[in-house]
Design a protein around this motif. Structure first.
Motif, PDB file in Angstrom:
ATOM      1  N   TYR A 140      -7.047   5.853  -5.333  1.00 46.89           N
ATOM      2  CA  TYR A 140      -6.260   5.186  -4.304  1.00 46.89           C
ATOM      3  C   TYR A 140      -6.980   5.183  -2.955  1.00 46.89           C
ATOM      4  CZ  TYR A 140      -2.674   4.542  -0.746  1.00 46.89           C
ATOM      5  OH  TYR A 140      -1.977   4.105   0.349  1.00 46.89           O
ATOM      6  N   ILE A 165       2.608   1.803  -3.442  1.00 47.08           N
ATOM      7  CA  ILE A 165       1.720   2.324  -4.486  1.00 47.08           C
ATOM      8  C   ILE A 165       1.506   3.819  -4.314  1.00 47.08           C
ATOM      9  CG2 ILE A 165      -0.635   2.225  -5.394  1.00 47.08           C
ATOM     10  CD1 ILE A 165      -0.667  -0.742  -4.696  1.00 47.08           C
ATOM     11  N   LEU A 166       1.268   4.244  -3.071  1.00 43.78           N
ATOM     12  CA  LEU A 166       1.055   5.673  -2.823  1.00 43.78           C
ATOM     13  C   LEU A 166       2.312   6.489  -3.095  1.00 43.78           C
ATOM     14  CD1 LEU A 166      -0.737   7.967  -1.802  1.00 43.78           C
ATOM     15  CD2 LEU A 166      -0.060   7.363   0.536  1.00 43.78           C
ATOM     16  N   LEU A 192      -9.042   1.613  -4.074  1.00 47.83           N
ATOM     17  CA  LEU A 192      -7.964   0.683  -3.726  1.00 47.83           C
ATOM     18  C   LEU A 192      -7.921   0.394  -2.233  1.00 47.83           C
ATOM     19  CD1 LEU A 192      -5.598  -0.941  -4.838  1.00 47.83           C
ATOM     20  CD2 LEU A 192      -4.146   1.063  -4.504  1.00 47.83           C
ATOM     21  N   GLN A 193      -8.157   1.397  -1.411  1.00 51.08           N
ATOM     22  CA  GLN A 193      -8.129   1.164   0.032  1.00 51.08           C
ATOM     23  C   GLN A 193      -9.258   0.239   0.482  1.00 51.08           C
ATOM     24  OE1 GLN A 193      -5.841   2.056   2.410  1.00 51.08           O
ATOM     25  NE2 GLN A 193      -4.665   2.623   0.585  1.00 51.08           N
ATOM     26  N   ASP A 236       0.828  -1.209   0.000  1.00 52.44           N
ATOM     27  CA  ASP A 236       0.000   0.000   0.000  1.00 52.44           C
ATOM     28  C   ASP A 236       0.859   1.255   0.000  1.00 52.44           C
ATOM     29  OD1 ASP A 236      -2.038   1.796   0.183  1.00 52.44           O
ATOM     30  OD2 ASP A 236      -2.769   1.152   2.132  1.00 52.44           O
ATOM     31  N   GLY A 284       3.029   6.550  -6.946  1.00 54.86           N
ATOM     32  CA  GLY A 284       2.075   7.383  -7.664  1.00 54.86           C
ATOM     33  C   GLY A 284       2.339   8.870  -7.479  1.00 54.86           C
TER      34      GLY A 284
END
Length: 293
Positions: free
Chosen positions: A280, A185-186, A284-285, A182, A189
């Protein structure tokens, strides 16, 4: 009574000798006046340690490490750790109070009632600590949330009769794997979308924001399991609420960090960041927390 000048002279001599012995030496006074000045820098470095034993242990450990690896290598090690974490002092993120923790939990669970999301700047060009600013991220709640989530999950397994000591390590390793994925990805991005170096995109700050997900996960475990539709609606609300919280925290502090002007950033970049944060934070969360929970 007869007057004897011999005894009078002897008493005067004895009195002068006692005064000379009791009078402080000028060199001792000068050393005494210089002693606090020599100790002042050391007290400033150890102002966070109120206990004498703790300050002595800190000083001994620092001097031993400095002598072992050398002063140049010690300074380089400190700079490397600071660059890796993206913050000068990690203790800044642990300066919390009871009122801050309760208000922060309220914002994570009910972000729709919170209106002001901008962080308060500091006189040094940084931000206020969490105890002075409710919008400041902290590391206390994520760390305590991770430990509470692992213990509560294993307690829940023990209540239904399926407790296994290996589940403790399995759940911890799987949770940390989801957490690292997680965070990656953040971070990736925002690194590809944001053209400027923002304080809100440092690794420590993003770790704080991602670590708040343990709060809705813990409350989701407290929902009743008998009524399926109540549990389903409760989990959906908790996941969406955390997505809104994460979206607003990063969005409103992404460019307004005191060093970058949002007006100098292109509107297309801001628009792409908003789309990414919405996907996101909300989509996604919800998927990741559903898999973790």
């Amino acid at each position: 009574m007869s007057y004897n000048p011999y005894y009078l002279q002897q008493d005067s001599t004895h009195e002068r000798s006692n005064q000379a012995q009791n009078a402080p030496n000028y060199a001792d006074q000068q050393r005494y006046q210089q002693f606090p000045q020599q100790q002042q820098p050391q007290q400033n470095n150890l102002r966070g340690f109120t206990d004498t034993r703790a300050s002595m242990a800190f000083q001994f450990g620092q001097s031993a490490l400095n002598q072992f690896i050398g002063s140049d290598n010690f300074n380089q090690l400190q700079e490397t750790v600071q660059r890796a974490t993206g913050a000068n002092h990690l203790s800044h993120y642990f300066q919390v109070s009871n009122s801050y923790v309760f208000q922060k939990l309220k914002i994570v669970l009910i972000p729709m009632l919170h209106k002001q999301w901008l962080r308060l700047p500091d006189v040094n060009g940084s931000f206020q600590p969490p105890r002075n600013d409710i919008n400041s991220p902290d590391m206390y709640i994520p760390c305590m949330g991770l430990v509470t989530y692992i213990l509560a999950w294993n307690l829940q397994k023990g209540l239904i009769g399926s407790f296994d000591p290996e589940n403790l390590y399995f759940k911890l390793s799987s949770t940390l794997a989801y957490f690292v994925l997680d965070l990656a990805i953040l971070k990736l991005g925002l690194y590809l979308l944001v053209p400027v170096n923002s304080k809100a995109t440092t690794l420590v700050e993003l770790t704080c924001y991602v670590g708040y997900k343990f709060v809705p996960l813990i409350f989701a475990m407290m929902l009743p399991s008998e009524h399926t539709w109540i549990t389903m609606l409760g989990k959906i609300y908790l996941f969406i609420a955390y997505g809104i919280f994460l979206l607003r925290c990063v969005k409103f502090n992404l460019f307004n960090d005191g060093t970058n002007d949002v007006n100098t950033v292109k509107k297309s970049v801001v628009k792409k960041c908003n789309y990414f944060l919405f996907f996101y934070g909300v989509v996604l969360q919800s998927v990741l927390m559903w898999l973790m929970g």
